[in-house]
Write a protein that holds these residues in place. Structure first.
Motif, PDB file in Angstrom:
ATOM      1  N   THR A  70       0.834  -1.201   0.000  1.00 39.95           N
ATOM      2  CA  THR A  70       0.000   0.000   0.000  1.00 39.95           C
ATOM      3  C   THR A  70       0.871   1.253   0.000  1.00 39.95           C
ATOM      4  O   THR A  70       1.980   1.268   0.525  1.00 39.95           O
ATOM      5  N   LEU A 103      -6.243   2.228   4.547  1.00 40.16           N
ATOM      6  CA  LEU A 103      -6.954   0.978   4.847  1.00 40.16           C
ATOM      7  C   LEU A 103      -6.638   0.421   6.228  1.00 40.16           C
ATOM      8  O   LEU A 103      -7.336  -0.479   6.703  1.00 40.16           O
ATOM      9  N   TYR A 116     -17.053   1.926   2.013  1.00 36.71           N
ATOM     10  CA  TYR A 116     -15.604   2.064   2.141  1.00 36.71           C
ATOM     11  C   TYR A 116     -14.956   2.669   0.888  1.00 36.71           C
ATOM     12  O   TYR A 116     -13.765   2.511   0.661  1.00 36.71           O
ATOM     13  N   VAL A 128     -10.709   3.139  -0.108  1.00 31.55           N
ATOM     14  CA  VAL A 128     -10.317   2.392  -1.301  1.00 31.55           C
ATOM     15  C   VAL A 128      -9.821   3.356  -2.383  1.00 31.55           C
ATOM     16  O   VAL A 128      -8.798   3.119  -3.033  1.00 31.55           O
TER      17      VAL A 128
END
Length: 304
Positions: free
Chosen positions: A72, A77, A114, A118
């Protein structure tokens, strides 16, 4: 577009859970998190995915906590709580089967609670695979692309394989914890018949010996072997008589009444390998039959 894959070879529940159904709790703690972390790293490596993340179902709650991130670019997240039935991962939890979308924000098959985290990570094509142990969802693994391209059967299959690896590791740990609990003296053991208690100890010893080689966690494997040492008094064999660990494993299975085929399944070897270890142990112990070998091993302290 949404893709649903076959659920765990038909064992997991594929229908949505009804109100009041229990999802699960997390009895594994740090060990479970470590299994998730390792599976995500393997998934990225084997599938070539830029991003993978996941977590376990929280104890006492119908939600997955995203605790592990791999690849990431932002912390968006991290610690995200995904409720059963919501978003892609929540849908995978509710259905107990893998689900995927080609364009997360545009999908009409999932809810969009979400979208912000995202989108902050720039994810488009995402797959979510539940980790299911004993028909209960224990966690979710995600793999993702930052482009709206179908993930393909190979990638989806690798994601499922990664989840199965976690399932097997958690199942082995659960079995090990159960055997360790059974091997420890309980408050009512003093009132039990000596023969019954002795047989339970012998069965637990054989099961622990068979399970230990399957455990990757060195701490848990060491704990199991330490428990085995407590159950058996320790070898007092004459000089020169030394049994190999696998010979002791086979004798433990035989002592518990297992056939060669059953012992092979328990130990993860072939029946011929079991026979070879048994012949070797019998030769060292001077025994002519399986029964004599078990008796000699017990007298020498190799078995409880």
């Amino acid at each position: 577009m949404q893709v649903s894959l076959p659920p765990n070879g038909g064992e997991a529940r594929s229908e949505p859970r009804r109100r009041g159904d229990q999802v699960t709790t997390d009895p594994w703690g740090a060990a479970g998190v470590a299994e998730i972390r390792g599976a995500l790293a393997r998934l990225r490596r084997t599938a070539g995915l830029p991003v993978a993340f996941g977590g376990l179902v929280e104890a006492g709650r119908h939600q997955v906590r995203i605790s592990e991130l791999s690849g990431t670019a932002t912390p968006a997240l991290r610690s995200l709580a995904v409720t059963s039935g919501t978003g892609l991962g929540g849908r995978a939890v509710a259905l107990a089967r893998p689900c995927a979308v080609t364009d997360y924000s545009a999908s009409r098959r999932i809810s969009h609670e979400y979208d912000a985290p995202v989108a902050a990570e720039g994810l488009r094509s995402v797959v979510a695979v539940p980790v299911v142990v004993r028909r209960r969802v224990r966690g979710v693994l995600y793999g993702a692309l930052r482009s709206a391209h179908p993930l393909g059967d190979r990638t989806l299959g690798l994601a499922v394989d990664a989840a199965r690896d976690v399932e097997q590791a958690l199942l082995v740990r659960e079995e090990a914890d159960g055997l360790l609990a059974a091997a420890r003296p309980g408050p009512g053991d003093a009132d039990r018949e000596p023969g019954a208690a002795r047989e339970q100890v012998r069965e637990a010893y054989a099961a622990l010996r068979a399970l230990a080689p399957r455990i990757a966690d060195p701490d848990l494997r060491g704990e199991l072997l330490d428990a085995c040492a407590l159950l058996a008094p320790g070898p007092a064999a004459p000089a020169g008589v030394r049994l190999a660990p696998r010979e002791v494993d086979v004798l433990g299975c035989v002592a518990a009444g297992a056939t060669n085929a059953v012992a092979a399944r328990q130990l993860g070897v072939t029946a011929e390998t079991v026979k070879a270890y048994l012949r070797s142990a019998m030769r060292k112990l001077g025994a002519r039959t399986r029964g004599e070998a078990v008796v000699a091993a017990r007298r020498a302290g190799w078995l409880p």
